[in-house]
Enzyme design. Structure first.
Site, mmCIF file in Angstrom:
data_model
loop_
_atom_site.group_PDB
_atom_site.id
_atom_site.type_symbol
_atom_site.label_atom_id
_atom_site.label_comp_id
_atom_site.label_asym_id
_atom_site.label_seq_id
_atom_site.Cartn_x
_atom_site.Cartn_y
_atom_site.Cartn_z
ATOM 1 N N ARG A 40 1.571 -4.881 6.223
ATOM 2 C CA ARG A 40 0.890 -3.823 5.849
ATOM 3 C C ARG A 40 1.826 -2.575 5.471
ATOM 4 O O ARG A 40 2.083 -2.133 6.502
ATOM 5 C CB ARG A 40 -0.569 -3.636 5.684
ATOM 6 C CG ARG A 40 -1.012 -2.410 5.044
ATOM 7 C CD ARG A 40 -2.710 -2.829 5.023
ATOM 8 N NE ARG A 40 -3.357 -1.342 4.167
ATOM 9 C CZ ARG A 40 -4.394 -2.225 3.719
ATOM 10 N NH1 ARG A 40 -5.615 -2.946 3.805
ATOM 11 N NH2 ARG A 40 -4.760 -1.219 2.420
ATOM 12 N N ASN A 58 1.799 3.579 -2.366
ATOM 13 C CA ASN A 58 2.000 3.610 -4.207
ATOM 14 C C ASN A 58 1.500 4.781 -4.472
ATOM 15 O O ASN A 58 2.283 5.969 -5.267
ATOM 16 C CB ASN A 58 1.990 2.774 -5.304
ATOM 17 C CG ASN A 58 2.278 1.643 -5.574
ATOM 18 O OD1 ASN A 58 2.745 1.024 -4.356
ATOM 19 N ND2 ASN A 58 2.168 0.525 -5.568
ATOM 20 N N GLY A 59 0.286 4.981 -4.697
ATOM 21 C CA GLY A 59 -0.543 7.014 -4.920
ATOM 22 C C GLY A 59 0.190 7.493 -3.626
ATOM 23 O O GLY A 59 1.105 8.886 -3.997
ATOM 24 N N ARG A 60 0.444 7.272 -2.774
ATOM 25 C CA ARG A 60 0.866 8.791 -1.792
ATOM 26 C C ARG A 60 2.060 8.765 -2.263
ATOM 27 O O ARG A 60 2.570 9.837 -2.167
ATOM 28 C CB ARG A 60 0.729 8.327 -0.112
ATOM 29 C CG ARG A 60 -0.886 8.577 -0.138
ATOM 30 C CD ARG A 60 -1.029 7.742 1.212
ATOM 31 N NE ARG A 60 -1.487 6.624 0.890
ATOM 32 C CZ ARG A 60 -1.699 5.667 2.558
ATOM 33 N NH1 ARG A 60 -2.091 6.407 3.527
ATOM 34 N NH2 ARG A 60 -2.149 4.139 1.884
ATOM 35 N N LEU A 91 11.878 -20.440 -3.214
ATOM 36 C CA LEU A 91 10.318 -20.141 -3.020
ATOM 37 C C LEU A 91 9.653 -19.879 -3.913
ATOM 38 O O LEU A 91 9.349 -20.124 -4.779
ATOM 39 C CB LEU A 91 10.782 -18.742 -2.453
ATOM 40 C CG LEU A 91 10.268 -17.204 -2.412
ATOM 41 C CD1 LEU A 91 9.870 -17.271 -1.247
ATOM 42 C CD2 LEU A 91 10.771 -15.910 -2.944
ATOM 43 N N SER A 149 -8.385 -5.281 4.088
ATOM 44 C CA SER A 149 -8.804 -4.995 2.909
ATOM 45 C C SER A 149 -8.833 -6.393 1.765
ATOM 46 O O SER A 149 -8.811 -6.872 0.610
ATOM 47 C CB SER A 149 -7.837 -4.446 2.283
ATOM 48 O OG SER A 149 -7.884 -2.618 2.850
ATOM 49 N N ASP A 176 0.942 -0.667 0.003
ATOM 50 C CA ASP A 176 0.353 0.122 -0.139
ATOM 51 C C ASP A 176 0.997 0.742 -0.124
ATOM 52 O O ASP A 176 1.920 1.318 0.284
ATOM 53 C CB ASP A 176 -0.826 0.048 1.386
ATOM 54 C CG ASP A 176 -2.078 0.544 0.900
ATOM 55 O OD1 ASP A 176 -1.754 1.371 0.061
ATOM 56 O OD2 ASP A 176 -2.706 1.435 2.160
ATOM 57 N N HIS A 207 2.694 3.154 -8.731
ATOM 58 C CA HIS A 207 3.285 1.783 -9.226
ATOM 59 C C HIS A 207 4.450 1.203 -9.945
ATOM 60 O O HIS A 207 4.275 -0.192 -9.907
ATOM 61 C CB HIS A 207 1.765 1.420 -10.361
ATOM 62 C CG HIS A 207 0.169 1.546 -8.802
ATOM 63 N ND1 HIS A 207 0.084 1.199 -8.219
ATOM 64 C CD2 HIS A 207 -0.766 2.708 -9.559
ATOM 65 C CE1 HIS A 207 -0.666 1.834 -7.551
ATOM 66 N NE2 HIS A 207 -1.741 2.639 -9.053
HETATM 67 C C1 FPP Z 1 -2.501 0.549 -3.356
HETATM 68 O O1 FPP Z 1 -1.058 1.447 -3.515
HETATM 69 C C2 FPP Z 1 -1.374 -0.658 -4.743
HETATM 70 C C3 FPP Z 1 -2.153 -0.780 -5.100
HETATM 71 C C4 FPP Z 1 -3.385 -1.244 -5.976
HETATM 72 C C5 FPP Z 1 -1.386 -1.634 -7.022
HETATM 73 C C6 FPP Z 1 -0.219 -2.536 -6.247
HETATM 74 C C7 FPP Z 1 0.342 -3.296 -7.648
HETATM 75 C C8 FPP Z 1 1.721 -3.142 -7.589
HETATM 76 C C9 FPP Z 1 3.028 -2.828 -6.563
HETATM 77 C C10 FPP Z 1 2.440 -3.783 -8.584
HETATM 78 C C11 FPP Z 1 3.163 -4.955 -8.417
HETATM 79 C C12 FPP Z 1 3.314 -5.128 -9.865
HETATM 80 C C13 FPP Z 1 4.038 -6.400 -10.332
HETATM 81 C C14 FPP Z 1 4.050 -6.836 -11.286
HETATM 82 C C15 FPP Z 1 3.215 -7.356 -9.479
HETATM 83 P P1 FPP Z 1 -1.982 2.904 -3.777
HETATM 84 O O2 FPP Z 1 -2.332 3.206 -4.998
HETATM 85 O O3 FPP Z 1 -3.482 2.263 -3.473
HETATM 86 O O4 FPP Z 1 -1.585 3.742 -3.015
HETATM 87 P P2 FPP Z 1 -2.354 5.147 -2.112
HETATM 88 O O5 FPP Z 1 -3.416 4.194 -1.062
HETATM 89 O O6 FPP Z 1 -1.669 5.700 -1.624
HETATM 90 O O7 FPP Z 1 -3.165 6.279 -3.027
#
Ligand code: FPP
Length: 240
Positions: A186, A18-20, A134, A194, A16, A33
């Site tokens: 997490r 990535n967006g922030r 693994l 979730s 969790d 992402h």
């Molecule tokens: C949540 O962060 C993350 C996701 C919904 C996507 C996770 C995907 C990846 C890390 C890419 C994985 C790639 C492969 C190849 C397996 P969010 O977008 O909800 O972040 P936020 O809560 O800060 O907005």
């Protein structure tokens, strides 16, 4: 009654933040992402080095389908790119990260196009002749409740009118041979499951860190494992 003095056999990762992470840098969400996918690969390598036998990564939930189409498209394009790259490099023996690693996918695959399903199958077939250290499960279009409902419906279809046992459900999950997770990590400070591995997490230890997923490092992973190893797991019993 077992305590957790051994390494976790199976770790689940809720990736969790990535967006922030992107927002904090003035970047659009897909860049988060993109960075998160790199951290996924580094974490696979760390798990392998540290002797973890199973790791499940929550990459895309059934609920993520409610995100704007642009973001879903960007995530799927990222997945396709990674999938092609991993396949090519493992086939050519260029990618040490995935040496002795088997990749599997859990989730509802019917949502994906024929070509993406083929890609998934090709990746799942990599390294099957190798000595596996693994097993990595990527949860893609995954929902825990959905998984349980499918298992129950599968049982009812085969055994009309028969009462169902826990074993009947466990044996019909997406990866029935993978042991239950011992530890769920997490990132980004959230403390929710979730809809991740709902059935399998009944006795998992939960660990939350404020670090955003793209910044999650091997040291952060070691901290989570240390925390796990210092806990007493009772499985409903009493402490020794
Ligand atoms: C949540 O962060 C993350 C996701 C919904 C996507 C996770 C995907 C990846 C890390 C890419 C994985 C790639 C492969 C190849 C397996 P969010 O977008 O909800 O972040 P936020 O809560 O800060 O907005």
């Amino acid at each position: 009654m077992t305590d957790a003095s051994a390494l976790p056999l199976h770790i689940g990762f809720i990736m969790d933040g990535n967006g922030r992470w992107a927002k904090a840098r003035g970047l659009a969400r897909p860049f988060g992402h993109e960075a998160g996918a790199k951290t996924f690969e580094k974490t696979v390598d760390s798990c392998r080095k540290l002797g973890i036998r199973y790791a499940t990564f929550y990459a895309f939930s059934t609920e993520n389908q409610s995100r704007p189409k642009d973001e879903i498209d960007a995530l799927m394009a990222l997945f396709d790119r990674y999938a092609d790259d991993i396949y090519r490099r493992v086939k050519n023996d260029e990618l040490k990260t995935y040496e002795n690693v088997r990749i599997r996918f859990i989730g509802d695959k019917t949502y994906f196009s024929e070509s993406r399903r083929k890609k998934i199958a090709d990746i799942e077939n990599l390294n099957i002749d190798k000595d596996i250290r693994l097993t990595v499960c990527i949860a893609l279009n995954y929902g825990g409740r959905n998984e349980i409902v499918n298992a129950v419906n599968g049982f009812i279809a085969e055994n009309p009118g028969k009462p169902l046992t826990e074993r009947d459900i466990s044996s019909r999950l997406y990866a029935p041979d993978v042991p239950d997770p011992d530890l769920i990590i997490r990132t980004a400070g959230e403390m929710r499951l979730s809809n991740f591995l709902l059935w399998q997490s009944a006795y998992a230890e939960f660990y939350s860190t404020s670090v955003y997923w793209p910044d999650f490092s091997e040291d952060d992973l070691k901290k989570a494992i240390d925390s796990f190893m210092n806990r007493t797991r009772k499985f409903g019993g009493i402490s020794k």
